[in-house]
Write a protein that holds these residues in place. Structure first.
Motif, short mmCIF file in Angstrom:
data_model
loop_
_atom_site.label_atom_id
_atom_site.label_comp_id
_atom_site.label_asym_id
_atom_site.label_seq_id
_atom_site.Cartn_x
_atom_site.Cartn_y
_atom_site.Cartn_z
N THR A 152 38.69 -7.94 -17.64
CA THR A 152 39.75 -7.11 -17.09
C THR A 152 41.11 -7.61 -17.55
O THR A 152 41.26 -8.77 -17.93
N ASN A 153 42.09 -6.72 -17.48
CA ASN A 153 43.45 -7.06 -17.82
C ASN A 153 44.36 -6.50 -16.74
O ASN A 153 44.07 -5.45 -16.16
N SER A 154 45.46 -7.16 -16.48
CA SER A 154 46.38 -6.72 -15.43
C SER A 154 47.06 -5.39 -15.73
O SER A 154 47.65 -4.79 -14.85
N ASP A 155 46.96 -4.89 -16.97
CA ASP A 155 47.55 -3.59 -17.31
C ASP A 155 46.63 -2.42 -16.97
O ASP A 155 46.97 -1.27 -17.20
N GLY A 156 45.46 -2.72 -16.40
CA GLY A 156 44.55 -1.66 -15.96
C GLY A 156 43.26 -1.54 -16.75
O GLY A 156 42.35 -0.84 -16.33
N ARG A 157 43.15 -2.24 -17.87
CA ARG A 157 41.93 -2.13 -18.67
C ARG A 157 40.76 -2.87 -18.04
O ARG A 157 40.93 -3.93 -17.45
N LEU A 158 39.57 -2.28 -18.19
CA LEU A 158 38.32 -2.91 -17.78
C LEU A 158 37.33 -2.69 -18.92
O LEU A 158 37.10 -1.53 -19.30
N ALA A 159 36.79 -3.75 -19.46
CA ALA A 159 35.80 -3.64 -20.54
C ALA A 159 34.42 -4.00 -20.00
O ALA A 159 34.26 -5.02 -19.34
N VAL A 160 33.45 -3.15 -20.29
CA VAL A 160 32.05 -3.43 -19.97
C VAL A 160 31.50 -4.19 -21.18
O VAL A 160 31.50 -3.68 -22.29
N LEU A 161 31.05 -5.43 -20.95
CA LEU A 161 30.65 -6.33 -22.04
C LEU A 161 29.15 -6.37 -22.28
O LEU A 161 28.71 -6.59 -23.40
N THR A 162 28.36 -6.20 -21.25
CA THR A 162 26.92 -6.43 -21.30
C THR A 162 26.18 -5.24 -21.90
O THR A 162 26.50 -4.09 -21.59
N GLU A 163 25.18 -5.54 -22.73
CA GLU A 163 24.33 -4.47 -23.26
C GLU A 163 23.69 -3.71 -22.11
O GLU A 163 23.14 -4.31 -21.19
N ASN A 164 23.77 -2.40 -22.16
CA ASN A 164 23.28 -1.48 -21.12
C ASN A 164 24.02 -1.64 -19.80
O ASN A 164 23.61 -1.06 -18.80
N GLY A 165 25.09 -2.41 -19.78
CA GLY A 165 25.97 -2.45 -18.61
C GLY A 165 26.74 -1.14 -18.53
O GLY A 165 26.87 -0.42 -19.52
N TYR A 166 27.25 -0.84 -17.36
CA TYR A 166 27.96 0.44 -17.23
C TYR A 166 28.94 0.42 -16.06
O TYR A 166 28.84 -0.40 -15.15
N MET A 167 29.89 1.34 -16.12
CA MET A 167 30.75 1.66 -14.99
C MET A 167 30.26 2.99 -14.46
O MET A 167 30.07 3.94 -15.21
N LYS A 168 30.02 3.04 -13.15
CA LYS A 168 29.57 4.27 -12.49
C LYS A 168 30.70 4.77 -11.60
O LYS A 168 31.22 4.02 -10.78
#
Length: 194
Positions: free
Chosen positions: A55-71
């Motif tokens: 995550t970054n304080s500017d609002g970004r969120l990166a999903v790093l894990t294979e088959n990981g997801y944001m729901k």
């Protein structure tokens, strides 16, 4: 400039998916990392993440894990949804699943050096329109395809719904006639009381 399009037919509508340069204009939106920066519309969504994240304080969120997801689940009915990706050389292939159906798979990689602030990121928006006007669940999945160009992250900057360009504004008579009728009834009832 359109980067890619797709269409999927559901029971009552045809869903259109379009990847465009820049940010969608959104009525209700929040940051991917809404724990560090808020938009004021966080109650319009519920979200969770499976897998490792950055995550970054500017609002970004990166999903790093294979088959990981944001729901993400919309708390109110909508006929459109938009995901804004912020990409650099760490990013790669993503899959978007809407209400259990795969609607888009694509590359979010950009030729931008890592470690740059949000102004230097490549911003693209996945616009999903033509949805049935109901609540929806969206999964943004990291496919983690790694090769000489792709590190496999998927970075979500913002997401939201009720895109202004897709929201119909009622014509003047649609609003004016009911208002005139109410005012007329109020006038009649006021005269009867005297």
């Amino acid at each position: 400039m359109i980067i890619g399009t797709a269409a999927a037919t559901t029971q009552s509508s045809t869903v259109s998916v379009e990847l465009v340069n820049g940010e969608c204009s959104l009525d209700m939106w929040t940051y991917g990392n809404h724990n560090s920066i808020i938009s004021g519309f966080e109650s319009y969504f519920s979200s969770s993440v499976k897998g490792g994240i950055w995550t970054n304080s500017d609002g970004r969120l990166a999903v790093l894990t294979e088959n990981g997801y944001m729901k993400i689940t919309t708390e109110y009915p909508t006929d459109c949804f938009c995901i804004v990706f912020a990409s650099d050389r760490n990013d790669g292939y993503a899959r978007v699943v809407l209400d259990g159906k795969r609607i888009w798979t694509g590359d979010t990689w950009a030729n931008v050096n890592t470690g740059q602030n949000i102004d230097a990121q490549k911003i693209t928006s996945l616009k999903i329109t033509g949805l049935e006007n109901t609540v929806h669940t969206i999964k943004i999945k990291n496919l983690n395809v790694r090769d000489e160009c792709h590190d496999g992250h998927v970075t979500i900057y913002k997401y939201g719904y009720n895109c202004p360009e897709d929201t119909e504004i009622p014509e003047f008579p649609t609003i004016a006639l009911p208002v005139a009728a109410i005012l007329g009834l109020a006038f009649i009832f006021q005269r009867k009381e005297k």
